[in-house]
Design an enzyme around this catalytic site. Structure first.
Site, PDB file in Angstrom:
ATOM      1  N   GLN A 197      11.845  -3.565  60.859  1.00 14.57           N
ATOM      2  CA  GLN A 197      12.678  -5.228  60.768  1.00 14.57           C
ATOM      3  C   GLN A 197      11.663  -6.208  61.421  1.00 14.57           C
ATOM      4  OE1 GLN A 197      17.170  -4.542  61.537  1.00 14.57           O
ATOM      5  NE2 GLN A 197      16.566  -3.358  63.778  1.00 14.57           N
ATOM      6  N   LYS A 224      25.419   2.482  58.879  1.00 12.98           N
ATOM      7  CA  LYS A 224      25.039   2.153  59.667  1.00 12.98           C
ATOM      8  C   LYS A 224      25.273   3.335  60.838  1.00 12.98           C
ATOM      9  CE  LYS A 224      24.553  -2.659  60.956  1.00 12.98           C
ATOM     10  NZ  LYS A 224      23.153  -3.280  60.296  1.00 12.98           N
ATOM     11  N   HIS A 241      12.278  -6.691  56.080  1.00 14.46           N
ATOM     12  CA  HIS A 241      14.151  -7.271  56.457  1.00 14.46           C
ATOM     13  C   HIS A 241      13.796  -8.542  57.071  1.00 14.46           C
ATOM     14  CE1 HIS A 241      16.227  -8.586  60.447  1.00 14.46           C
ATOM     15  NE2 HIS A 241      17.041  -7.803  59.544  1.00 14.46           N
ATOM     16  N   ASP A 292      25.988  -3.341  53.228  1.00 20.27           N
ATOM     17  CA  ASP A 292      25.884  -3.196  54.587  1.00 20.27           C
ATOM     18  C   ASP A 292      26.883  -3.894  55.418  1.00 20.27           C
ATOM     19  OD1 ASP A 292      25.803  -3.398  57.412  1.00 20.27           O
ATOM     20  OD2 ASP A 292      24.281  -4.641  57.734  1.00 20.27           O
ATOM     21  N   GLU A 303      19.325  -7.104  50.767  1.00 14.04           N
ATOM     22  CA  GLU A 303      20.572  -7.078  51.633  1.00 14.04           C
ATOM     23  C   GLU A 303      21.865  -7.610  51.629  1.00 14.04           C
ATOM     24  OE1 GLU A 303      21.687  -3.836  56.043  1.00 14.04           O
ATOM     25  OE2 GLU A 303      19.297  -4.058  54.771  1.00 14.04           O
ATOM     26  N   GLN A 346      23.922   1.506  53.085  1.00 13.37           N
ATOM     27  CA  GLN A 346      23.545   1.179  54.625  1.00 13.37           C
ATOM     28  C   GLN A 346      23.785   1.871  55.060  1.00 13.37           C
ATOM     29  OE1 GLN A 346      21.813  -0.394  58.804  1.00 13.37           O
ATOM     30  NE2 GLN A 346      21.807  -2.447  57.361  1.00 13.37           N
ATOM     31  N   ASP A 393      17.129  -8.948  54.284  1.00 16.75           N
ATOM     32  CA  ASP A 393      18.401  -8.799  53.973  1.00 16.75           C
ATOM     33  C   ASP A 393      18.609 -10.548  54.994  1.00 16.75           C
ATOM     34  OD1 ASP A 393      21.199  -8.296  55.208  1.00 16.75           O
ATOM     35  OD2 ASP A 393      20.447  -7.125  56.985  1.00 16.75           O
TER      36      ASP A 393
END
Length: 415
Positions: free
Chosen positions: A171, A328, A193, A304, A270, A326, A235
Protein backbone atom coordinates in the site's frame (compact mmCIF):
# COMPACT_ATOMS: atom_id res chain seq x y z
CA UNK A 1 3.66 -26.55 29.71
CA UNK A 2 2.53 -23.57 31.74
CA UNK A 3 3.09 -19.83 31.56
CA UNK A 4 4.71 -18.62 34.77
CA UNK A 5 4.63 -14.85 34.23
CA UNK A 6 3.29 -12.20 31.85
CA UNK A 7 4.99 -8.96 30.77
CA UNK A 8 3.14 -5.91 29.42
CA UNK A 9 5.12 -3.23 27.57
CA UNK A 10 3.65 -0.11 25.89
CA UNK A 11 4.94 0.44 22.35
CA UNK A 12 4.42 2.18 19.05
CA UNK A 13 2.38 1.25 16.02
CA UNK A 14 4.08 1.74 12.68
CA UNK A 15 1.84 4.54 11.39
CA UNK A 16 -1.01 6.72 12.70
CA UNK A 17 -4.65 6.42 13.75
CA UNK A 18 -6.88 8.55 11.51
CA UNK A 19 -10.42 9.86 12.01
CA UNK A 20 -12.05 8.59 8.81
CA UNK A 21 -15.33 10.46 9.34
CA UNK A 22 -13.56 13.82 9.67
CA UNK A 23 -11.49 13.11 6.53
CA UNK A 24 -14.59 12.08 4.57
CA UNK A 25 -16.30 15.26 5.72
CA UNK A 26 -13.62 17.38 4.10
CA UNK A 27 -10.78 17.87 6.58
CA UNK A 28 -7.83 19.31 4.67
CA UNK A 29 -4.22 18.23 4.92
CA UNK A 30 -1.52 20.59 6.11
CA UNK A 31 1.77 18.81 5.57
CA UNK A 32 1.35 15.46 7.31
CA UNK A 33 -1.49 16.48 9.67
CA UNK A 34 -5.19 17.05 9.02
CA UNK A 35 -6.70 20.37 10.07
CA UNK A 36 -10.13 20.43 11.66
CA UNK A 37 -12.30 19.11 14.46
CA UNK A 38 -12.36 15.32 15.09
CA UNK A 39 -15.68 13.59 14.38
CA UNK A 40 -15.09 10.13 15.90
CA UNK A 41 -15.17 9.35 19.61
CA UNK A 42 -11.75 9.03 21.24
CA UNK A 43 -9.86 11.18 18.74
CA UNK A 44 -8.26 14.31 20.25
CA UNK A 45 -7.06 15.28 16.78
CA UNK A 46 -7.82 13.88 13.33
CA UNK A 47 -4.44 12.14 13.08
CA UNK A 48 -2.77 10.53 16.13
CA UNK A 49 0.42 8.46 16.46
CA UNK A 50 -0.49 4.77 16.62
CA UNK A 51 0.19 2.97 19.88
CA UNK A 52 0.57 -0.71 20.72
CA UNK A 53 0.89 -2.95 23.75
CA UNK A 54 3.31 -5.88 23.73
CA UNK A 55 2.49 -8.95 25.78
CA UNK A 56 5.29 -11.34 26.73
CA UNK A 57 4.61 -14.86 27.98
CA UNK A 58 7.35 -16.17 30.27
CA UNK A 59 7.39 -19.95 29.83
CA UNK A 60 8.61 -22.45 32.40
CA UNK A 61 11.94 -22.77 30.57
CA UNK A 62 12.35 -18.97 30.93
CA UNK A 63 11.84 -18.35 27.20
CA UNK A 64 9.77 -15.21 26.58
CA UNK A 65 7.49 -15.12 23.53
CA UNK A 66 5.68 -11.98 22.40
CA UNK A 67 2.55 -10.73 20.68
CA UNK A 68 1.42 -7.17 19.94
CA UNK A 69 -1.98 -5.52 20.45
CA UNK A 70 -3.21 -2.47 18.56
CA UNK A 71 -6.20 -1.28 16.56
CA UNK A 72 -6.44 -0.34 12.90
CA UNK A 73 -5.79 3.02 11.25
CA UNK A 74 -9.47 3.93 10.89
CA UNK A 75 -10.61 2.89 14.36
CA UNK A 76 -14.25 3.50 15.24
CA UNK A 77 -15.31 3.60 11.56
CA UNK A 78 -17.37 1.09 9.58
CA UNK A 79 -18.62 -0.77 12.65
CA UNK A 80 -15.15 -1.24 14.16
CA UNK A 81 -13.98 -1.15 17.78
CA UNK A 82 -13.16 2.31 19.22
CA UNK A 83 -9.72 3.88 19.23
CA UNK A 84 -7.02 1.88 21.03
CA UNK A 85 -6.42 3.14 24.58
CA UNK A 86 -3.21 1.64 25.97
CA UNK A 87 -4.10 2.27 29.62
CA UNK A 88 -7.55 0.71 29.35
CA UNK A 89 -6.26 -2.26 27.37
CA UNK A 90 -3.41 -2.80 29.84
CA UNK A 91 -5.80 -2.66 32.80
CA UNK A 92 -8.24 -5.19 31.26
CA UNK A 93 -5.40 -7.49 30.28
CA UNK A 94 -3.91 -7.42 33.78
CA UNK A 95 -7.22 -7.97 35.58
CA UNK A 96 -8.99 -10.44 33.27
CA UNK A 97 -6.58 -12.04 30.81
CA UNK A 98 -3.39 -12.61 32.80
CA UNK A 99 -5.02 -14.87 35.43
CA UNK A 100 -6.40 -17.02 32.63
CA UNK A 101 -3.02 -17.22 30.91
CA UNK A 102 -1.40 -18.50 34.10
CA UNK A 103 -3.92 -21.36 34.20
CA UNK A 104 -3.63 -22.93 30.71
CA UNK A 105 -1.49 -25.46 28.88
CA UNK A 106 0.46 -23.39 26.35
CA UNK A 107 1.26 -26.45 24.22
CA UNK A 108 -2.37 -26.74 23.04
CA UNK A 109 -2.95 -23.72 20.80
CA UNK A 110 -6.65 -23.66 19.94
CA UNK A 111 -7.61 -25.00 23.36
CA UNK A 112 -5.56 -22.26 25.03
CA UNK A 113 -7.14 -19.54 22.87
CA UNK A 114 -10.65 -20.84 23.63
CA UNK A 115 -10.05 -20.78 27.38
CA UNK A 116 -8.40 -17.37 27.48
CA UNK A 117 -10.97 -15.64 25.22
CA UNK A 118 -14.08 -17.25 26.70
CA UNK A 119 -16.89 -14.80 27.49
CA UNK A 120 -17.59 -14.82 31.20
CA UNK A 121 -20.34 -12.76 32.74
CA UNK A 122 -21.01 -11.00 29.41
CA UNK A 123 -17.49 -9.53 29.42
CA UNK A 124 -16.03 -10.14 25.99
CA UNK A 125 -12.26 -9.91 25.64
CA UNK A 126 -11.59 -6.91 23.34
CA UNK A 127 -10.50 -7.94 19.85
CA UNK A 128 -7.21 -6.01 20.06
CA UNK A 129 -6.29 -8.07 23.13
CA UNK A 130 -7.31 -11.30 21.41
CA UNK A 131 -5.09 -10.38 18.49
CA UNK A 132 -1.94 -9.79 20.55
CA UNK A 133 -2.47 -12.66 23.00
CA UNK A 134 -3.18 -15.15 20.20
CA UNK A 135 0.11 -14.20 18.51
CA UNK A 136 2.02 -14.82 21.74
CA UNK A 137 0.23 -18.13 22.32
CA UNK A 138 1.01 -19.22 18.75
CA UNK A 139 4.69 -18.45 19.30
CA UNK A 140 4.58 -20.30 22.63
CA UNK A 141 3.07 -23.43 21.08
CA UNK A 142 5.54 -23.30 18.19
CA UNK A 143 8.46 -22.98 20.62
CA UNK A 144 7.29 -25.86 22.79
CA UNK A 145 6.81 -28.17 19.80
CA UNK A 146 10.00 -26.96 18.05
CA UNK A 147 8.00 -26.06 14.96
CA UNK A 148 7.15 -22.95 12.96
CA UNK A 149 3.96 -21.04 13.68
CA UNK A 150 2.69 -22.09 10.25
CA UNK A 151 3.13 -25.77 11.15
CA UNK A 152 1.08 -25.28 14.32
CA UNK A 153 -1.74 -23.75 12.25
CA UNK A 154 -1.54 -26.61 9.75
CA UNK A 155 -1.64 -29.17 12.55
CA UNK A 156 -4.54 -27.54 14.40
CA UNK A 157 -6.66 -27.12 11.26
CA UNK A 158 -5.62 -30.39 9.57
CA UNK A 159 -3.99 -28.63 6.60
CA UNK A 160 -1.15 -29.94 4.40
CA UNK A 161 2.23 -28.26 4.70
CA UNK A 162 2.20 -25.38 2.20
CA UNK A 163 4.52 -25.27 -0.79
CA UNK A 164 3.61 -22.04 -2.53
CA UNK A 165 4.21 -18.37 -1.91
CA UNK A 166 1.27 -16.11 -1.15
CA UNK A 167 1.20 -12.98 -3.37
CA UNK A 168 2.11 -9.80 -1.49
CA UNK A 169 0.13 -6.57 -1.76
CA UNK A 170 1.78 -3.21 -0.98
CA UNK A 171 0.00 0.00 0.00
CA UNK A 172 1.20 3.42 -1.01
CA UNK A 173 -0.10 5.89 1.53
CA UNK A 174 -0.05 9.52 0.46
CA UNK A 175 3.38 9.36 -1.24
CA UNK A 176 1.66 7.65 -4.13
CA UNK A 177 3.89 8.33 -7.11
CA UNK A 178 7.19 7.60 -5.34
CA UNK A 179 5.81 4.47 -3.69
CA UNK A 180 4.33 3.17 -6.94
CA UNK A 181 7.78 3.44 -8.51
CA UNK A 182 9.26 1.52 -5.56
CA UNK A 183 6.65 -1.23 -5.94
CA UNK A 184 7.25 -1.62 -9.65
CA UNK A 185 11.04 -1.70 -9.23
CA UNK A 186 10.62 -4.43 -6.59
CA UNK A 187 8.15 -6.36 -8.82
CA UNK A 188 5.46 -6.40 -6.15
CA UNK A 189 2.66 -8.89 -6.91
CA UNK A 190 -0.29 -6.59 -6.15
CA UNK A 191 -0.25 -2.78 -6.11
CA UNK A 192 -0.67 0.15 -5.38
CA UNK A 193 -3.53 0.80 -2.86
CA UNK A 194 -3.60 4.50 -3.80
CA UNK A 195 -5.33 5.90 -0.69
CA UNK A 196 -8.29 7.34 -2.59
CA UNK A 197 -9.83 8.65 0.63
CA UNK A 198 -11.06 12.15 -0.28
CA UNK A 199 -13.06 13.99 -2.93
CA UNK A 200 -9.85 15.69 -4.04
CA UNK A 201 -8.22 12.33 -4.82
CA UNK A 202 -11.34 10.80 -6.38
CA UNK A 203 -12.31 13.82 -8.46
CA UNK A 204 -15.57 14.93 -10.01
CA UNK A 205 -17.24 11.87 -11.47
CA UNK A 206 -14.14 9.89 -10.52
CA UNK A 207 -11.97 11.45 -13.23
CA UNK A 208 -8.95 12.08 -10.97
CA UNK A 209 -9.05 8.45 -9.88
CA UNK A 210 -9.34 7.21 -13.49
CA UNK A 211 -6.32 9.31 -14.45
CA UNK A 212 -4.35 7.78 -11.59
CA UNK A 213 -5.29 4.25 -12.66
CA UNK A 214 -4.04 4.96 -16.18
CA UNK A 215 -0.84 6.52 -14.83
CA UNK A 216 -0.12 3.41 -12.73
CA UNK A 217 -0.43 1.12 -15.76
CA UNK A 218 1.72 3.40 -17.89
CA UNK A 219 4.36 3.52 -15.17
CA UNK A 220 4.23 -0.26 -14.81
CA UNK A 221 5.07 -0.67 -18.50
CA UNK A 222 7.81 1.98 -18.32
CA UNK A 223 9.63 0.68 -15.23
CA UNK A 224 8.64 -2.95 -14.91
CA UNK A 225 10.84 -5.86 -15.87
CA UNK A 226 9.91 -7.85 -18.99
CA UNK A 227 6.89 -10.01 -18.22
CA UNK A 228 5.97 -8.10 -15.05
CA UNK A 229 2.18 -7.97 -14.86
CA UNK A 230 0.84 -7.14 -11.38
CA UNK A 231 -2.73 -7.20 -10.15
CA UNK A 232 -3.93 -3.62 -9.69
CA UNK A 233 -5.68 -3.04 -6.36
CA UNK A 234 -7.19 0.34 -5.49
CA UNK A 235 -8.79 1.24 -2.17
CA UNK A 236 -11.38 3.96 -2.78
CA UNK A 237 -12.74 4.19 0.79
CA UNK A 238 -16.37 4.31 -0.33
CA UNK A 239 -15.87 7.23 -2.70
CA UNK A 240 -17.60 5.67 -5.71
CA UNK A 241 -20.79 5.59 -3.67
CA UNK A 242 -20.06 9.00 -2.15
CA UNK A 243 -19.58 10.67 -5.52
CA UNK A 244 -21.98 8.92 -7.91
CA UNK A 245 -24.60 7.58 -5.50
CA UNK A 246 -25.48 4.31 -3.80
CA UNK A 247 -27.27 2.59 -6.69
CA UNK A 248 -25.57 -0.81 -7.32
CA UNK A 249 -26.06 -0.53 -11.09
CA UNK A 250 -24.32 2.85 -11.25
CA UNK A 251 -21.47 1.63 -9.06
CA UNK A 252 -21.02 -1.49 -11.23
CA UNK A 253 -21.06 0.70 -14.36
CA UNK A 254 -18.27 2.86 -12.95
CA UNK A 255 -16.18 -0.15 -11.91
CA UNK A 256 -16.52 -1.58 -15.43
CA UNK A 257 -15.40 1.79 -16.78
CA UNK A 258 -12.27 1.58 -14.62
CA UNK A 259 -11.52 -1.94 -15.89
CA UNK A 260 -12.10 -0.91 -19.51
CA UNK A 261 -9.60 1.93 -19.05
CA UNK A 262 -6.76 -0.57 -18.53
CA UNK A 263 -7.57 -3.70 -20.57
CA UNK A 264 -5.47 -6.75 -19.87
CA UNK A 265 -5.11 -6.03 -16.14
CA UNK A 266 -7.01 -7.62 -13.27
CA UNK A 267 -8.48 -4.77 -11.23
CA UNK A 268 -9.46 -5.00 -7.56
CA UNK A 269 -11.65 -2.20 -6.23
CA UNK A 270 -11.72 -2.17 -2.44
CA UNK A 271 -14.60 -0.52 -0.55
CA UNK A 272 -16.48 0.92 -3.54
CA UNK A 273 -19.27 2.16 -1.24
CA UNK A 274 -20.39 2.17 2.38
CA UNK A 275 -24.09 1.36 2.67
CA UNK A 276 -24.21 2.08 6.40
CA UNK A 277 -24.65 -1.37 7.95
CA UNK A 278 -23.42 -4.93 7.53
CA UNK A 279 -26.85 -6.09 6.29
CA UNK A 280 -27.12 -3.30 3.70
CA UNK A 281 -23.51 -3.83 2.65
CA UNK A 282 -24.11 -7.54 2.02
CA UNK A 283 -27.33 -6.95 0.09
CA UNK A 284 -25.91 -4.27 -2.20
CA UNK A 285 -22.42 -5.74 -2.66
CA UNK A 286 -24.08 -9.00 -3.75
CA UNK A 287 -25.91 -7.05 -6.46
CA UNK A 288 -22.70 -5.38 -7.64
CA UNK A 289 -20.88 -8.75 -7.76
CA UNK A 290 -23.73 -10.27 -9.78
CA UNK A 291 -23.71 -7.43 -12.30
CA UNK A 292 -19.93 -7.57 -12.78
CA UNK A 293 -19.96 -11.37 -13.12
CA UNK A 294 -22.80 -11.33 -15.64
CA UNK A 295 -20.86 -8.83 -17.74
CA UNK A 296 -17.71 -10.93 -17.60
CA UNK A 297 -15.78 -7.97 -16.21
CA UNK A 298 -12.14 -8.41 -15.18
CA UNK A 299 -12.85 -6.18 -12.16
CA UNK A 300 -13.29 -7.64 -8.69
CA UNK A 301 -14.68 -5.90 -5.64
CA UNK A 302 -13.09 -6.25 -2.22
CA UNK A 303 -14.99 -5.74 1.03
CA UNK A 304 -13.40 -4.00 4.00
CA UNK A 305 -15.75 -1.71 5.95
CA UNK A 306 -18.71 -3.48 7.60
CA UNK A 307 -16.87 -6.82 7.33
CA UNK A 308 -14.85 -6.94 10.52
CA UNK A 309 -15.29 -10.11 12.57
CA UNK A 310 -15.14 -13.80 11.66
CA UNK A 311 -18.94 -13.90 11.66
CA UNK A 312 -19.05 -10.91 9.27
CA UNK A 313 -16.63 -12.71 6.93
CA UNK A 314 -18.87 -15.77 7.01
CA UNK A 315 -21.96 -13.73 6.14
CA UNK A 316 -20.30 -11.98 3.17
CA UNK A 317 -18.74 -15.21 1.87
CA UNK A 318 -21.93 -17.25 2.08
CA UNK A 319 -23.91 -14.48 0.36
CA UNK A 320 -21.29 -14.15 -2.41
CA UNK A 321 -21.34 -10.44 -1.56
CA UNK A 322 -17.74 -9.85 -2.63
CA UNK A 323 -15.06 -11.33 -4.86
CA UNK A 324 -12.38 -10.94 -2.19
CA UNK A 325 -12.60 -10.36 1.56
CA UNK A 326 -10.03 -8.26 3.35
CA UNK A 327 -9.56 -10.17 6.58
CA UNK A 328 -8.48 -7.21 8.69
CA UNK A 329 -6.50 -9.04 11.33
CA UNK A 330 -6.81 -6.71 14.38
CA UNK A 331 -10.57 -6.39 13.72
CA UNK A 332 -11.03 -10.15 13.45
CA UNK A 333 -9.35 -10.60 16.85
CA UNK A 334 -7.69 -13.93 17.54
CA UNK A 335 -5.25 -14.81 14.78
CA UNK A 336 -6.76 -18.30 14.93
CA UNK A 337 -9.96 -16.64 13.68
CA UNK A 338 -7.98 -15.15 10.79
CA UNK A 339 -7.11 -18.74 9.82
CA UNK A 340 -10.77 -19.72 10.17
CA UNK A 341 -11.81 -16.73 8.05
CA UNK A 342 -9.49 -17.78 5.20
CA UNK A 343 -10.93 -21.30 5.31
CA UNK A 344 -14.52 -19.96 5.33
CA UNK A 345 -13.73 -17.93 2.21
CA UNK A 346 -12.26 -20.97 0.48
CA UNK A 347 -15.29 -23.12 1.38
CA UNK A 348 -17.54 -20.55 -0.29
CA UNK A 349 -15.43 -19.87 -3.38
CA UNK A 350 -14.54 -16.33 -2.32
CA UNK A 351 -11.03 -14.88 -2.35
CA UNK A 352 -9.24 -14.45 0.97
CA UNK A 353 -6.90 -11.50 1.48
CA UNK A 354 -5.13 -11.47 4.85
CA UNK A 355 -4.83 -7.76 5.41
CA UNK A 356 -4.54 -5.73 8.56
CA UNK A 357 -3.31 -2.22 9.05
CA UNK A 358 -0.37 0.12 8.63
CA UNK A 359 -0.61 0.68 12.41
CA UNK A 360 0.64 -2.85 13.19
CA UNK A 361 4.14 -3.98 14.23
CA UNK A 362 6.86 -6.25 12.91
CA UNK A 363 5.73 -9.04 15.29
CA UNK A 364 2.08 -8.98 14.26
CA UNK A 365 3.10 -8.83 10.59
CA UNK A 366 5.34 -11.90 10.92
CA UNK A 367 2.63 -13.89 12.69
CA UNK A 368 0.18 -12.95 9.92
CA UNK A 369 2.60 -14.33 7.33
CA UNK A 370 2.59 -17.74 9.01
CA UNK A 371 -1.21 -17.87 9.05
CA UNK A 372 -1.45 -16.63 5.44
CA UNK A 373 1.03 -19.21 4.15
CA UNK A 374 -0.40 -22.07 6.25
CA UNK A 375 -3.92 -21.45 4.93
CA UNK A 376 -2.68 -20.48 1.43
CA UNK A 377 -4.58 -17.21 1.32
CA UNK A 378 -4.99 -15.54 -2.07
CA UNK A 379 -2.88 -12.55 -1.04
CA UNK A 380 -1.46 -10.87 2.05
CA UNK A 381 -0.67 -7.30 3.00
CA UNK A 382 2.88 -5.96 3.26
CA UNK A 383 2.76 -4.38 6.71
CA UNK A 384 3.31 -2.45 8.91
CA UNK A 385 3.67 1.21 7.94
CA UNK A 386 3.16 3.06 4.68
CA UNK A 387 6.73 3.19 3.42
CA UNK A 388 6.69 0.08 1.15
CA UNK A 389 10.36 -0.85 1.69
CA UNK A 390 10.16 -1.84 5.34
CA UNK A 391 6.82 -3.65 5.12
CA UNK A 392 7.72 -5.53 1.95
CA UNK A 393 11.01 -6.59 3.54
CA UNK A 394 9.39 -7.78 6.79
CA UNK A 395 6.62 -9.78 5.13
CA UNK A 396 8.57 -10.99 2.09
CA UNK A 397 11.62 -12.12 4.04
CA UNK A 398 9.53 -13.87 6.68
CA UNK A 399 7.70 -15.77 3.94
CA UNK A 400 10.96 -16.77 2.23
CA UNK A 401 12.50 -17.96 5.49
CA UNK A 402 9.37 -19.90 6.40
CA UNK A 403 9.16 -21.71 3.06
CA UNK A 404 12.86 -22.59 3.26
CA UNK A 405 12.29 -24.20 6.67
CA UNK A 406 9.20 -26.06 5.46
CA UNK A 407 11.03 -27.34 2.37
CA UNK A 408 13.84 -28.61 4.57
CA UNK A 409 11.35 -30.30 6.88
CA UNK A 410 9.64 -31.92 3.91
CA UNK A 411 12.96 -33.18 2.48
CA UNK A 412 13.97 -34.69 5.83
CA UNK A 413 10.63 -36.47 6.14
CA UNK A 414 10.96 -37.91 2.62
CA UNK A 415 14.54 -38.96 3.34
Amino acid sequence: MQIKDVLLVPGNGAFFYDDQEAIRSGAMQDGFIYVGVPATAGFESIRLPASSLSLGLVLTDDTVVWGDMMSVQYSGAGGRYPLFDTDQISDFTSRVVVPRLLDIDASLYLDACAKVFENRGHKAVPLAIQYGVSQALLRATAHLHRKTMAEIICSEFDLPLPKHKVPIYCQSGDAREINVDKMILKSVDVLPHGLINSRQKFGQGGQTFLDFVKWVTTRTRELGRPGYHPVLHFDVYGWIGQEIGLEPQSIADFICKVADTVPGFTINIESPADFGSTHAQIENYAKIVSILDNRGSSARIVVDERCNTLEDVRLFAEAKATHLVQIKTPDVGSIADTARAVLVCKENGVGAYVGGSCTETDLSAQASVHVSVATQADMMLAKPGMGVDEAYSIVGNEQNRLLAMLNRRRAKNVG
